[in-house]
Design a protein around this motif. Structure first.
Motif, PDB file in Angstrom:
ATOM      1  N   ARG A 197       0.837  -1.209   0.000  1.00 38.15           N
ATOM      2  CA  ARG A 197       0.000   0.000   0.000  1.00 38.15           C
ATOM      3  C   ARG A 197       0.873   1.260   0.000  1.00 38.15           C
ATOM      4  N   ALA A 198       1.943   1.269   0.796  1.00 39.92           N
ATOM      5  CA  ALA A 198       2.856   2.417   0.829  1.00 39.92           C
ATOM      6  C   ALA A 198       3.552   2.591  -0.513  1.00 39.92           C
ATOM      7  N   SER A 199       3.920   1.485  -1.134  1.00 42.05           N
ATOM      8  CA  SER A 199       4.573   1.536  -2.442  1.00 42.05           C
ATOM      9  C   SER A 199       3.634   2.105  -3.510  1.00 42.05           C
ATOM     10  N   LEU A 200       2.375   1.709  -3.452  1.00 42.17           N
ATOM     11  CA  LEU A 200       1.383   2.222  -4.396  1.00 42.17           C
ATOM     12  C   LEU A 200       1.163   3.718  -4.182  1.00 42.17           C
ATOM     13  N   GLN A 201       1.195   4.167  -2.930  1.00 49.46           N
ATOM     14  CA  GLN A 201       1.089   5.599  -2.631  1.00 49.46           C
ATOM     15  C   GLN A 201       2.282   6.359  -3.210  1.00 49.46           C
ATOM     16  N   GLN A 202       3.468   5.756  -3.118  1.00 55.19           N
ATOM     17  CA  GLN A 202       4.678   6.371  -3.677  1.00 55.19           C
ATOM     18  C   GLN A 202       4.524   6.542  -5.189  1.00 55.19           C
TER      19      GLN A 202
ATOM     20  N   VAL B 153       0.941  -5.380  -6.813  1.00 54.72           N
ATOM     21  CA  VAL B 153       2.048  -4.538  -6.356  1.00 54.72           C
ATOM     22  C   VAL B 153       3.133  -5.400  -5.727  1.00 54.72           C
ATOM     23  N   PHE B 154       4.350  -5.247  -6.225  1.00 54.77           N
ATOM     24  CA  PHE B 154       5.543  -5.874  -5.647  1.00 54.77           C
ATOM     25  C   PHE B 154       6.379  -4.744  -5.060  1.00 54.77           C
ATOM     26  N   PRO B 155       6.327  -4.532  -3.730  1.00 54.22           N
ATOM     27  CA  PRO B 155       7.011  -3.380  -3.151  1.00 54.22           C
ATOM     28  C   PRO B 155       8.533  -3.485  -3.114  1.00 54.22           C
ATOM     29  N   ASP B 156       9.075  -4.685  -3.005  1.00 59.46           N
ATOM     30  CA  ASP B 156      10.529  -4.860  -2.901  1.00 59.46           C
ATOM     31  C   ASP B 156      10.977  -6.023  -3.774  1.00 59.46           C
ATOM     32  N   ILE B 157      11.446  -5.714  -4.962  1.00 60.44           N
ATOM     33  CA  ILE B 157      12.038  -6.742  -5.820  1.00 60.44           C
ATOM     34  C   ILE B 157      13.541  -6.541  -5.785  1.00 60.44           C
ATOM     35  N   LEU B 158      14.261  -7.604  -5.507  1.00 61.42           N
ATOM     36  CA  LEU B 158      15.718  -7.576  -5.455  1.00 61.42           C
ATOM     37  C   LEU B 158      16.256  -8.180  -6.741  1.00 61.42           C
ATOM     38  N   LYS B 159      17.158  -7.446  -7.397  1.00 65.70           N
ATOM     39  CA  LYS B 159      17.777  -7.929  -8.635  1.00 65.70           C
ATOM     40  C   LYS B 159      19.285  -7.866  -8.471  1.00 65.70           C
TER      41      LYS B 159
ATOM     42  N   LYS C 236       7.991 -10.557  -3.437  1.00 61.80           N
ATOM     43  CA  LYS C 236       6.618 -10.944  -3.136  1.00 61.80           C
ATOM     44  C   LYS C 236       5.715  -9.730  -3.279  1.00 61.80           C
ATOM     45  N   GLY C 237       4.456 -10.007  -3.662  1.00 64.30           N
ATOM     46  CA  GLY C 237       3.525  -8.912  -3.864  1.00 64.30           C
ATOM     47  C   GLY C 237       2.109  -9.264  -3.484  1.00 64.30           C
ATOM     48  N   VAL C 238       1.248  -8.257  -3.582  1.00 63.15           N
ATOM     49  CA  VAL C 238      -0.156  -8.365  -3.209  1.00 63.15           C
ATOM     50  C   VAL C 238      -1.006  -7.841  -4.354  1.00 63.15           C
ATOM     51  N   MET C 239      -2.114  -8.556  -4.647  1.00 57.43           N
ATOM     52  CA  MET C 239      -3.075  -8.064  -5.626  1.00 57.43           C
ATOM     53  C   MET C 239      -4.239  -7.439  -4.873  1.00 57.43           C
ATOM     54  N   PHE C 240      -4.539  -6.178  -5.242  1.00 60.76           N
ATOM     55  CA  PHE C 240      -5.631  -5.449  -4.625  1.00 60.76           C
ATOM     56  C   PHE C 240      -6.794  -5.315  -5.607  1.00 60.76           C
ATOM     57  N   ALA C 241      -8.010  -5.444  -5.091  1.00 64.55           N
ATOM     58  CA  ALA C 241      -9.223  -5.196  -5.872  1.00 64.55           C
ATOM     59  C   ALA C 241      -9.433  -3.677  -5.951  1.00 64.55           C
ATOM     60  N   PRO C 242     -10.346  -3.224  -6.819  1.00 69.10           N
ATOM     61  CA  PRO C 242     -10.598  -1.776  -6.902  1.00 69.10           C
ATOM     62  C   PRO C 242     -11.024  -1.142  -5.578  1.00 69.10           C
ATOM     63  N   ASP C 243     -11.660  -1.910  -4.698  1.00 67.27           N
ATOM     64  CA  ASP C 243     -12.066  -1.365  -3.401  1.00 67.27           C
ATOM     65  C   ASP C 243     -10.945  -1.411  -2.356  1.00 67.27           C
ATOM     66  N   GLY C 244      -9.769  -1.906  -2.726  1.00 68.72           N
ATOM     67  CA  GLY C 244      -8.626  -1.957  -1.817  1.00 68.72           C
ATOM     68  C   GLY C 244      -8.484  -3.254  -1.051  1.00 68.72           C
ATOM     69  N   SER C 245      -9.431  -4.173  -1.214  1.00 70.39           N
ATOM     70  CA  SER C 245      -9.319  -5.457  -0.514  1.00 70.39           C
ATOM     71  C   SER C 245      -8.268  -6.335  -1.191  1.00 70.39           C
ATOM     72  N   VAL C 246      -7.719  -7.271  -0.426  1.00 68.34           N
ATOM     73  CA  VAL C 246      -6.668  -8.155  -0.929  1.00 68.34           C
ATOM     74  C   VAL C 246      -7.302  -9.310  -1.705  1.00 68.34           C
ATOM     75  N   MET C 247      -6.837  -9.511  -2.940  1.00 67.80           N
ATOM     76  CA  MET C 247      -7.334 -10.601  -3.785  1.00 67.80           C
ATOM     77  C   MET C 247      -6.400 -11.804  -3.764  1.00 67.80           C
TER      78      MET C 247
ATOM     79  N   PHE D 257      13.829  -2.503  -6.457  1.00 66.63           N
ATOM     80  CA  PHE D 257      12.850  -1.623  -7.084  1.00 66.63           C
ATOM     81  C   PHE D 257      11.458  -2.125  -6.758  1.00 66.63           C
ATOM     82  N   SER D 258      10.476  -1.335  -7.111  1.00 67.11           N
ATOM     83  CA  SER D 258       9.078  -1.695  -6.930  1.00 67.11           C
ATOM     84  C   SER D 258       8.438  -1.841  -8.304  1.00 67.11           C
ATOM     85  N   GLU D 259       7.405  -2.667  -8.356  1.00 69.49           N
ATOM     86  CA  GLU D 259       6.686  -2.865  -9.611  1.00 69.49           C
ATOM     87  C   GLU D 259       5.195  -2.913  -9.302  1.00 69.49           C
ATOM     88  N   ALA D 260       4.425  -2.190 -10.091  1.00 66.50           N
ATOM     89  CA  ALA D 260       2.964  -2.225  -9.981  1.00 66.50           C
ATOM     90  C   ALA D 260       2.413  -2.584 -11.349  1.00 66.50           C
ATOM     91  N   MET D 261       1.529  -3.570 -11.369  1.00 58.66           N
ATOM     92  CA  MET D 261       0.907  -4.020 -12.618  1.00 58.66           C
ATOM     93  C   MET D 261      -0.596  -3.776 -12.519  1.00 58.66           C
TER      94      MET D 261
END
Length: 188
Positions: free
Chosen positions: A41-46, A66-72, A83-94, A113-117
């Protein structure tokens, strides 16, 4: 020569070991990861702060992964994971997902880095959940959006199934390489 060979082989092994570690939170509900959710959630805000048009994209998306911390890391051969989390449009975890990739080519260094899809269609979500992992480059069409395009895009120009943003890079990774990313569902 053997030192370099050991280094090349050790980097992917270390990354796999780090990405496979599972620490259960004390007092956490089984099947959830509150720390990962908070980071995502913080990464998505960023991202929303650095590319304000992503707010409109979030409203049009069916889900945001959203994958807040990807190490390469890499030296000729490279690997990345997170590791990441998928959020629904209402913000709930899918659901919870892992992203892993290997690469080969002229490369050296390490970065996080962070990645949001932004998944724009139900078929993209269904493909991700029904397949045995999702390899970027196969399945739904994915467009990687840079900061400049993220500022000028509108919801009327969106035509692809998935829009991926890479942001918050820290560290130094240089080179050219061939890479594929695999995203799979997991249970914390």
């Amino acid at each position: 020569m053997f030192k370099y060979l050991r280094l090349i082989l050790a980097i992917p092994m270390l990354l796999v070991a780090v990405s496979c570690s599972t620490q259960q939170q004390a007092g956490a509900t089984p099947g959830t990861d509150p720390d990962l959710e908070a980071k995502a959630r913080a990464s998505l805000q960023q991202l929303a702060g650095s590319a304000p048009r992503t707010q409109q994209l979030m409203q049009a998306a069916k889900a945001v992964l959203v994958f807040p911390d990807i190490l390469k890391v890499g030296f000729i051969a490279g690997a990345q994971g997170g590791k990441g989390v998928m959020f629904a449009p209402d913000g709930s975890v899918m659901g919870y997902y892992t992203a892993r990739a290997v690469s080969y080519g002229l490369q050296a260094g390490g970065q996080t880095f962070s990645e949001a899809m932004f998944l724009m269609s139900d078929s993209a979500i269904e493909y991700l959940n029904s397949s045995d992992g999702w390899s970027v480059g196969m399945g739904p069409s994915v467009v990687v959006v840079d900061a400049g395009m993220g500022k000028s895009m509108t919801t009327t120009t969106l035509k692809s199934d998935v829009y991926a943003f890479i942001y918050g890079q820290q560290g130094l990774m240089a080179g050219l390489g061939v890479q594929g990313q695999k995203i799979s569902k997991y249970t914390p």
